[in-house]
Design a protein around this motif. Sequence first.
Motif, PDB file in Angstrom:
ATOM      1  N   PHE A   1       1.876  17.427   3.098  1.00 54.23           N
ATOM      2  CA  PHE A   1       0.355  17.783   2.763  1.00 54.23           C
ATOM      3  C   PHE A   1      -0.193  18.889   4.011  1.00 54.23           C
ATOM      4  N   ALA A   2       0.066  18.368   5.239  1.00 54.25           N
ATOM      5  CA  ALA A   2      -0.347  19.197   6.469  1.00 54.25           C
ATOM      6  C   ALA A   2       0.303  20.364   6.366  1.00 54.25           C
ATOM      7  N   MET A   3       1.662  20.362   6.473  1.00 56.29           N
ATOM      8  CA  MET A   3       2.304  21.540   6.657  1.00 56.29           C
ATOM      9  C   MET A   3       2.023  22.620   5.610  1.00 56.29           C
TER      10      MET A   3
ATOM     11  N   MET B   1       7.167  14.072  18.104  1.00 61.76           N
ATOM     12  CA  MET B   1       6.936  12.976  17.316  1.00 61.76           C
ATOM     13  C   MET B   1       5.424  12.981  17.062  1.00 61.76           C
ATOM     14  N   THR B   2       4.786  14.269  16.673  1.00 59.58           N
ATOM     15  CA  THR B   2       3.604  14.351  16.425  1.00 59.58           C
ATOM     16  C   THR B   2       3.169  13.816  15.089  1.00 59.58           C
ATOM     17  N   PHE B   3       4.162  13.586  13.924  1.00 63.20           N
ATOM     18  CA  PHE B   3       3.584  12.818  13.018  1.00 63.20           C
ATOM     19  C   PHE B   3       4.296  11.542  13.126  1.00 63.20           C
TER      20      PHE B   3
ATOM     21  N   HIS C   1       0.727  -1.237  -0.064  1.00 70.20           N
ATOM     22  CA  HIS C   1      -0.075   0.158   0.075  1.00 70.20           C
ATOM     23  C   HIS C   1       0.899   1.286  -0.073  1.00 70.20           C
ATOM     24  N   ARG C   2       1.797   1.334   0.958  1.00 71.33           N
ATOM     25  CA  ARG C   2       2.669   2.517   1.051  1.00 71.33           C
ATOM     26  C   ARG C   2       3.485   2.736  -0.180  1.00 71.33           C
ATOM     27  N   LYS C   3       3.866   1.672  -0.705  1.00 74.47           N
ATOM     28  CA  LYS C   3       4.714   1.806  -1.996  1.00 74.47           C
ATOM     29  C   LYS C   3       3.969   2.637  -3.393  1.00 74.47           C
TER      30      LYS C   3
ATOM     31  N   PRO D   1       0.149  17.928  20.204  1.00 77.37           N
ATOM     32  CA  PRO D   1      -0.112  17.057  19.037  1.00 77.37           C
ATOM     33  C   PRO D   1      -1.521  16.337  18.889  1.00 77.37           C
ATOM     34  N   ALA D   2      -1.783  16.403  17.556  1.00 79.41           N
ATOM     35  CA  ALA D   2      -3.429  16.162  17.460  1.00 79.41           C
ATOM     36  C   ALA D   2      -3.649  14.684  17.785  1.00 79.41           C
ATOM     37  N   ILE D   3      -2.647  13.755  17.567  1.00 75.89           N
ATOM     38  CA  ILE D   3      -2.788  12.385  18.049  1.00 75.89           C
ATOM     39  C   ILE D   3      -1.822  12.292  19.146  1.00 75.89           C
TER      40      ILE D   3
ATOM     41  N   SER E   1       4.963   6.367   9.387  1.00 72.59           N
ATOM     42  CA  SER E   1       4.812   7.713   9.921  1.00 72.59           C
ATOM     43  C   SER E   1       3.889   8.264   9.077  1.00 72.59           C
ATOM     44  N   CYS E   2       3.419   9.654   9.424  1.00 70.15           N
ATOM     45  CA  CYS E   2       2.315  10.090   8.558  1.00 70.15           C
ATOM     46  C   CYS E   2       2.582  10.383   7.242  1.00 70.15           C
ATOM     47  N   ILE E   3       1.934   9.753   6.494  1.00 73.05           N
ATOM     48  CA  ILE E   3       2.332   9.838   4.976  1.00 73.05           C
ATOM     49  C   ILE E   3       1.819  11.516   4.622  1.00 73.05           C
ATOM     50  N   GLY E   4       0.975  12.171   5.058  1.00 73.26           N
ATOM     51  CA  GLY E   4       0.483  13.088   4.787  1.00 73.26           C
ATOM     52  C   GLY E   4       1.163  14.586   5.277  1.00 73.26           C
ATOM     53  N   TRP E   5       2.170  14.327   5.764  1.00 72.64           N
ATOM     54  CA  TRP E   5       2.805  15.318   6.611  1.00 72.64           C
ATOM     55  C   TRP E   5       3.098  16.659   5.940  1.00 72.64           C
TER      56      TRP E   5
HETATM   57  C1  HEM Z   1      -1.304  18.117  11.650  1.00 68.62           C
HETATM   58  C2  HEM Z   1      -1.859  17.047  10.922  1.00 68.62           C
HETATM   59  C3  HEM Z   1      -1.600  15.418  11.055  1.00 68.62           C
HETATM   60  C4  HEM Z   1      -0.971  14.956  12.230  1.00 68.62           C
HETATM   61  C5  HEM Z   1      -0.460  15.587  13.629  1.00 68.62           C
HETATM   62  C6  HEM Z   1      -1.040  13.722  11.682  1.00 68.62           C
HETATM   63  C7  HEM Z   1      -0.501  12.600  12.656  1.00 68.62           C
HETATM   64  C8  HEM Z   1      -0.152  10.999  11.990  1.00 68.62           C
HETATM   65  C9  HEM Z   1       0.287  10.036  12.906  1.00 68.62           C
HETATM   66  C10 HEM Z   1       0.658  10.317  14.510  1.00 68.62           C
HETATM   67  C11 HEM Z   1       0.448   8.884  12.235  1.00 68.62           C
HETATM   68  C12 HEM Z   1       0.629   7.449  12.843  1.00 68.62           C
HETATM   69  C13 HEM Z   1      -0.481   6.867  13.249  1.00 68.62           C
HETATM   70  C14 HEM Z   1      -0.188   5.284  13.699  1.00 68.62           C
HETATM   71  O1  HEM Z   1       1.010   4.732  13.427  1.00 68.62           O
HETATM   72  O2  HEM Z   1      -0.972   4.896  14.410  1.00 68.62           O
HETATM   73  C15 HEM Z   1      -0.347   9.032  11.082  1.00 68.62           C
HETATM   74  C16 HEM Z   1      -0.552   8.231  10.051  1.00 68.62           C
HETATM   75  C17 HEM Z   1      -1.008   8.713   8.760  1.00 68.62           C
HETATM   76  N1  HEM Z   1      -1.542  10.004   8.378  1.00 68.62           N
HETATM   77 FE1  HEM Z   1      -1.470  11.702   9.215  1.00 68.62          FE
HETATM   78  N2  HEM Z   1      -1.304  13.558  10.488  1.00 68.62           N
HETATM   79  C18 HEM Z   1      -1.588  14.521   9.925  1.00 68.62           C
HETATM   80  C19 HEM Z   1      -2.243  14.929   8.867  1.00 68.62           C
HETATM   81  C20 HEM Z   1      -2.425  14.223   7.583  1.00 68.62           C
HETATM   82  C21 HEM Z   1      -2.951  14.410   6.502  1.00 68.62           C
HETATM   83  C22 HEM Z   1      -3.023  15.804   5.866  1.00 68.62           C
HETATM   84  C23 HEM Z   1      -3.213  13.358   5.735  1.00 68.62           C
HETATM   85  C24 HEM Z   1      -3.488  13.059   4.357  1.00 68.62           C
HETATM   86  C25 HEM Z   1      -3.688  13.959   3.330  1.00 68.62           C
HETATM   87  C26 HEM Z   1      -2.538  12.254   6.751  1.00 68.62           C
HETATM   88  C27 HEM Z   1      -2.836  10.793   6.302  1.00 68.62           C
HETATM   89  C28 HEM Z   1      -2.077   9.809   7.038  1.00 68.62           C
HETATM   90  C29 HEM Z   1      -2.249   8.360   6.917  1.00 68.62           C
HETATM   91  C30 HEM Z   1      -2.785   7.779   5.420  1.00 68.62           C
HETATM   92  C31 HEM Z   1      -1.460   7.534   7.794  1.00 68.62           C
HETATM   93  C32 HEM Z   1      -1.117   6.212   7.903  1.00 68.62           C
HETATM   94  C33 HEM Z   1       0.235   5.900   7.485  1.00 68.62           C
HETATM   95  C34 HEM Z   1       0.639   4.621   7.526  1.00 68.62           C
HETATM   96  O3  HEM Z   1       0.293   3.606   8.327  1.00 68.62           O
HETATM   97  O4  HEM Z   1       1.348   4.146   6.832  1.00 68.62           O
HETATM   98  N3  HEM Z   1      -2.262  12.584   7.729  1.00 68.62           N
HETATM   99  N4  HEM Z   1      -0.812  10.781  10.898  1.00 68.62           N
END
Ligand code: HEM
Length: 558
Positions: free
Chosen positions: A499-501, A485-487, A127-129, A382-384, A493-497
Amino acid sequence: MASTTVLPAEALPCLIAYIYKRWTRLSFSDIPGPKADSFLLGNLSELFVGPAAEADFKWKEAFGSVVRYKGILGDDHLMISDPKALQYILHTSAYHFLKETGGRRAISHLLNGHSLNSVDGDIHKRHRKVMIPAFGAPEARALFPAFRKMSQELMARWKDITTQDFESGSIVFNIPRWLSRATLDAIGEAAFDYQFGALNNSQTELGKAYENVNAALFGIPTSSRVFWDNFIDWLPSWLVEKLMTVLPNKRYKKIRYTSDVSTRVAKQLVREKRNAVGLGKENKDVMSLLVRANASTDPKAQLSDEELYAEMRIILFAGHETTSNTLTWTLWELAKHPDFQTQLRNEIRATEAKTESELTLADMERMPYLQAVLKEGLRFHPAISRLMRLVKDDEVIPLSKPFTTISGAVRSELAISAGTKIMLALAAYNRDKEICGPDADTFNPGRWLSGNDRNKEHTSIGVVGNTYVISITLFRRFTARECSMTFSSGTRSCIGWRFAMAEMQCFLVDLINNFEFSPTEDEKRIRREGPALMFPVVEGEIEDGVKLPLRVSIAARD
Ligand code: HEM
């Protein structure tokens, strides 16, 4: 008969086997941790029902970076914030720590399908690839005009309201309500080229389903819900998924409804994108890039249609309220610290004065104070705030600092058995004084600007090391050591970082350039809530849901 449909006969041996495994694995009773409040709920009420991440801060302060806490019925869990351990869990051995536990995995599958966020191992790699090419730096830059469009729409709406209703020179807005709608529109536009119409109140069915979806599904839980959510973790996911598709409770109904609406729209969008790609159109939205990348991937590694629908649903879910909440909390800090707010506004206007046309993303990335404020907002709120993992096989986890057991033994590694639930405490890590400096509990953007007193010896983690702005070389000198560690970090790690920034820079610049923010009389009653996604509420008005009122006025110009 009805009960056998819900709980088939095969479930009973499974349940017994699960319980047996839980009770016979390695004991953590020698690891320091808080005293359980009750046998039934262990420490989970404090963890999940109380203010977001407060228990994490308290336990880290009292017991250190490895803490044992009790789950339901005496089950031992671990809270981890040690950098080396986090690096091992998220990078080195990431696929040995399963993403979700039973109940959470089931909710995730039902809500978002089998998406990147909930699959493990080789499936996750596949999926990630396919998804990575849609989330690179050039792709995030190309979306900037879409973010700008939505940000300008929000400015226009607010200016309209403030000039109409302006008697006292200012107006109180419930900030997250507005930002959640604006970022929903932004993600629709940038990720799918889809118009939610949330800001102008012409919402689609999908828009309505996703408005404040996180608080509706995961918001402040009752004790009985905490028990149930953790009890179902003991059941196999297939069984929990089955239960969730039939149980008549309000939350599961909302999950089913959101899932139905989003799948329907996802099918339609994937069909449209595929047709457009077939006609050679070069659309830049994330979903078009994803459909294109998938089509050119080796057929054996491609995502199925069901998986593509799931990716659309997770992008919508993961990418919407995370950004709106981060922006909300950052505005909250700027409202409480007018000097920081003025410094940021001065930087924006000075940059504006130097450029002939509208500010671009590149201009924003060259603004050190803007970067510092955003990073501090991400670190501090950190949002999460936590990630949950389930240990797949017995493991020995390295630690950056030894800890002392209750019986006095010193351990520099952590032996942990398969089936253990661990909580990775991101919020607590972000406030680690040894990593972030003695003022880690203070909101201070300045920490990101100059040489700082953080410990340079600690293990390096956090998304893309110590630089998570898009122009890595340009900004290296501005970034601090990794105290965020927010992303998350590593393999998932967050794939959308990026995009978010890009999105958050755009909104923050427009908001601070155009408006001035100050706290209202509710200032002392603002609380961070949420066991998963952190959101604001006003104490005493919790029934109003997500709420953070700020006084807003037009920012004066010389
Ligand atoms: C401030 C904004 C954001 C924060 C703080 C954030 C944080 C995170 C974190 C902590 C994870 C890891 C979750 C885990 O391992 O359990 C994650 C994964 C992910 N995020 Fe973000 N995120 C943000 C914005 C976004 C945006 C804008 C998108 C898409 C456009 C996105 C899509 C994803 C996806 C698809 C994953 C799963 C990645 C994987 O498992 O390989 N995120 N995010």
